[in-house]
Write an enzyme that holds these catalytic residues in place. Structure first.
Site, PDB file in Angstrom:
ATOM      1  N   ALA A  13       0.809  -1.227   0.000  1.00 56.52           N
ATOM      2  CA  ALA A  13       0.000   0.000   0.000  1.00 56.52           C
ATOM      3  C   ALA A  13       0.836   1.267   0.000  1.00 56.52           C
ATOM      4  O   ALA A  13       0.314   2.358  -0.195  1.00 56.52           O
ATOM      5  CB  ALA A  13      -0.928   0.009   1.222  1.00 56.52           C
ATOM      6  N   GLY A  14       2.145   1.147   0.215  1.00 53.24           N
ATOM      7  CA  GLY A  14       2.989   2.338   0.283  1.00 53.24           C
ATOM      8  C   GLY A  14       3.071   3.059  -1.062  1.00 53.24           C
ATOM      9  O   GLY A  14       3.150   2.438  -2.114  1.00 53.24           O
ATOM     10  N   ARG A  18       9.525   8.604  -2.023  1.00 47.19           N
ATOM     11  CA  ARG A  18      10.960   8.842  -2.177  1.00 47.19           C
ATOM     12  C   ARG A  18      11.498   8.314  -3.505  1.00 47.19           C
ATOM     13  O   ARG A  18      12.621   8.634  -3.894  1.00 47.19           O
ATOM     14  CB  ARG A  18      11.725   8.203  -1.003  1.00 47.19           C
ATOM     15  CG  ARG A  18      11.645   9.021   0.270  1.00 47.19           C
ATOM     16  CD  ARG A  18      12.378   8.339   1.411  1.00 47.19           C
ATOM     17  NE  ARG A  18      11.607   7.221   1.956  1.00 47.19           N
ATOM     18  CZ  ARG A  18      12.047   6.422   2.928  1.00 47.19           C
ATOM     19  NH1 ARG A  18      13.260   6.616   3.453  1.00 47.19           N
ATOM     20  NH2 ARG A  18      11.291   5.439   3.388  1.00 47.19           N
ATOM     21  N   GLY A  83      -0.640   1.579  10.454  1.00 43.13           N
ATOM     22  CA  GLY A  83       0.396   0.660  10.899  1.00 43.13           C
ATOM     23  C   GLY A  83       0.343  -0.681  10.201  1.00 43.13           C
ATOM     24  O   GLY A  83      -0.636  -1.039   9.534  1.00 43.13           O
ATOM     25  N   ASP A 108       8.125  -4.477  -1.361  1.00 41.84           N
ATOM     26  CA  ASP A 108       9.354  -3.820  -1.821  1.00 41.84           C
ATOM     27  C   ASP A 108      10.611  -4.535  -1.327  1.00 41.84           C
ATOM     28  O   ASP A 108      11.673  -3.917  -1.215  1.00 41.84           O
ATOM     29  CB  ASP A 108       9.377  -2.359  -1.383  1.00 41.84           C
ATOM     30  CG  ASP A 108       9.398  -2.190   0.137  1.00 41.84           C
ATOM     31  OD1 ASP A 108       9.293  -3.205   0.854  1.00 41.84           O
ATOM     32  OD2 ASP A 108       9.522  -1.038   0.607  1.00 41.84           O
ATOM     33  N   ASN A 363      22.873 -17.831 -47.200  1.00 40.18           N
ATOM     34  CA  ASN A 363      23.884 -16.835 -46.859  1.00 40.18           C
ATOM     35  C   ASN A 363      23.367 -15.458 -47.254  1.00 40.18           C
ATOM     36  O   ASN A 363      23.043 -15.232 -48.423  1.00 40.18           O
ATOM     37  CB  ASN A 363      25.204 -17.144 -47.581  1.00 40.18           C
ATOM     38  CG  ASN A 363      26.352 -16.284 -47.068  1.00 40.18           C
ATOM     39  OD1 ASN A 363      26.283 -15.069 -47.090  1.00 40.18           O
ATOM     40  ND2 ASN A 363      27.426 -16.926 -46.637  1.00 40.18           N
ATOM     41  N   ALA A 366      26.390  -8.756 -46.694  1.00 41.47           N
ATOM     42  CA  ALA A 366      26.467  -7.521 -45.910  1.00 41.47           C
ATOM     43  C   ALA A 366      25.575  -6.432 -46.504  1.00 41.47           C
ATOM     44  O   ALA A 366      25.477  -6.278 -47.719  1.00 41.47           O
ATOM     45  CB  ALA A 366      27.911  -7.036 -45.857  1.00 41.47           C
ATOM     46  N   SER A 391      25.563  -8.807 -51.424  1.00 41.95           N
ATOM     47  CA  SER A 391      25.683  -7.650 -50.536  1.00 41.95           C
ATOM     48  C   SER A 391      24.888  -6.452 -51.046  1.00 41.95           C
ATOM     49  O   SER A 391      24.700  -6.272 -52.244  1.00 41.95           O
ATOM     50  CB  SER A 391      27.154  -7.243 -50.411  1.00 41.95           C
ATOM     51  OG  SER A 391      27.899  -8.284 -49.825  1.00 41.95           O
TER      52      SER A 391
END
Length: 451
Positions: A13-14, A18, A83, A108, A363, A366, A391
């Site tokens: 629930a936090g 921060r 709490g 956490d 193959n 490039a 290529s």
């Protein structure tokens, strides 16, 4: 331990202000998985049969994440933050269903392990009513102390409430607990709020249980397992710990890491033995690597499956949907996406293969690009077995290149090319000469044999 039912209650629930983030703290990620996801995984590893997530108002995203990870998880809203004991009681409906064991965790604390939680459950099975997970430190200031008498835990004392003798205690409260299911509601209901903040503190059940003659114990846990995340610096520290653990696991399982500290894994990365990984490799979610694979430096892999004996990189990027068959190769400065690279096929340099299949032993030269997107839709390219793509070629999808076909270097291919054909697609209109590839392949093979 005999079969026992177990409920895990995860307090999430936090808000995590921060973290300086618009999203809930527990949805920040380590190794590609949310903090909450890591905690749920740990409880599953401890055999939890049900999960209850306690969230605050506006936590729809937290609930959706938990539901995606743990089917059947229940959700409970903590209306007011009074709490930790009050937070646990927000899950009263789940507790009332009746369980042998109850694990109480925070969303956490992503580094806790299933083994540790299982050890706590074992103490419950042995007749202990409350098990507190604690750690030892040479710098206990600020932590609650675990007060023990004759080997039995009798109280958890907040740092500000300790006397001089108690402040010397180095055994501190880690916050996580295991509680006997039948005793849980009675103990929680007895917690009061007679303290400076007027809150109901979960650790108070230790003293309540001890006064009633119930067995209460603390088990010692490594501090890193109890590390809570409150800010981005702690998030990074937890990531580093998780990565170190995973690197060690892989190396002990037969994976070679040349520079372990430079390799980043995801929570679900799978790697087979005798695989070698060079420095600066990043694994995103959804990667499975078989045995005897070589992954060279500075490669980035996500959502890919790599079969035995394949080679990747250096400087390769494999995007989701990439499948490499046995013995295939994707080389330097290549990118693939939603592509199947057949057995023994080579995509060696400076190439993009997307929405495509590359046949066995093909193959790809490039600078080749599969042009898969017209600005609106994606289209597929199919390259046949033993095909050779010259290529600097552009294959404009949808297009199919047949088995053993040759594509001349520098071609732009816009139409299908039959098997055994040679295709030109340069400045003039594309030319296809049927059967010519077969003739050229035979001539080149004869030249090679003659050497």
């Amino acid at each position: 331990m005999q079969a026992r039912t177990c409920l895990s209650i995860i307090l999430a629930a936090g808000e995590g202000t921060r973290m300086k983030s618009a999203k809930p703290k527990v949805l920040h990620r380590i190794a590609g998985r949310t903090l909450l996801g890591h905690v749920i995984d740990a409880t599953a590893g401890a055999g939890a049969s049900a999960t209850a997530v306690v969230a605050g108002h506006g936590s729809q995203a937290v609930m959706e994440e938990a539901a995606a990870i743990s089917r059947g998880a229940s959700f409970h809203i903590q209306d007011k933050r009074l709490g930790t004991a009050h937070a646990v009681l927000s899950a009263r409906e789940a507790i009332e269903r009746g369980y042998d064991d109850i694990l109480i965790l925070f969303g956490d604390t992503p580094l806790v392990t299933g083994e540790t939680l299982l050890a706590a459950r074992q103490r419950l099975a042995d007749g202990v009513s409350v098990v507190v997970m604690g750690f030892r430190t040479g710098e206990p200031d600020g932590y609650g102390r675990l007060i023990e008498t004759k080997g039995r835990l009798t109280a958890v004392r907040e740092d500000k409430d300790c006397n001089d003798e108690e402040r010397k205690i180095t055994f501190c409260n880690g916050g996580l607990m295991a509680v006997s299911g039948p005793a849980a509601l009675d103990l929680l209901g007895a917690v009061g709020n007679d303290n400076a903040k007027g809150e109901y503190y979960l650790p108070d059940i230790v003293e309540i249980a001890a006064r009633r003659g119930l067995r209460v114990e603390a088990i010692e846990v490594q501090f890193e397992e109890l590390l809570g995340i409150n800010n981005r610096a702690e998030l990074a520290a937890a990531e580093a710990i998780w990565q170190d653990r995973q690197r060690r696991r892989f190396m002990l399982a037969g994976v070679s890491l040349q520079a372990p500290g430079t390799v980043h894994f995801s929570h679900d990365t799978k790697i087979g033995p005798d695989t070698e990984i060079e420095p600066n490799v990043w694994f995103g979610p959804g990667v499975t690597v078989a045995e005897r694979v070589r992954i060279r430096g500075f490669s980035h892999i996500e959502g890919a499956t790599i079969a035995a004996g394949a080679e990747v990189g250096p400087f390769a990027r494999l995007r989701p949907g990439t499948e490499m068959a046995e013995g295939s190769k994707i080389g330097n400065f290549c990118e693939t996406k939603k592509a199947h690279i057949g057995a023994g096929a080579k995509v060696n340099h400076l190439t993009y293969i997307g929405d495509a299949t590359v046949g066995a032993k093909a193959n790809v030269g490039a600078g080749t690009i599969t042009c898969n997107y017209d600005g609106y839709n994606k289209y597929e390219t199919h390259i046949g077995s033993d095909a050779f793509i010259g290529s600097n070629s552009a294959l404009v999808a949808p297009v199919t290149i047949g088995d053993r076909a040759l594509i001349a270097a520098g071609s732009v291919i816009t139409r299908d090319v039959p098997a055994d054909a040679l295709a030109f697609g340069r400045s003039h209109e594309q030319t296809v000469r049927e059967g010519k590839a077969l003739e050229i392949n035979k001539r080149n093979a004869a030249r090679k044999s003659a050497k």
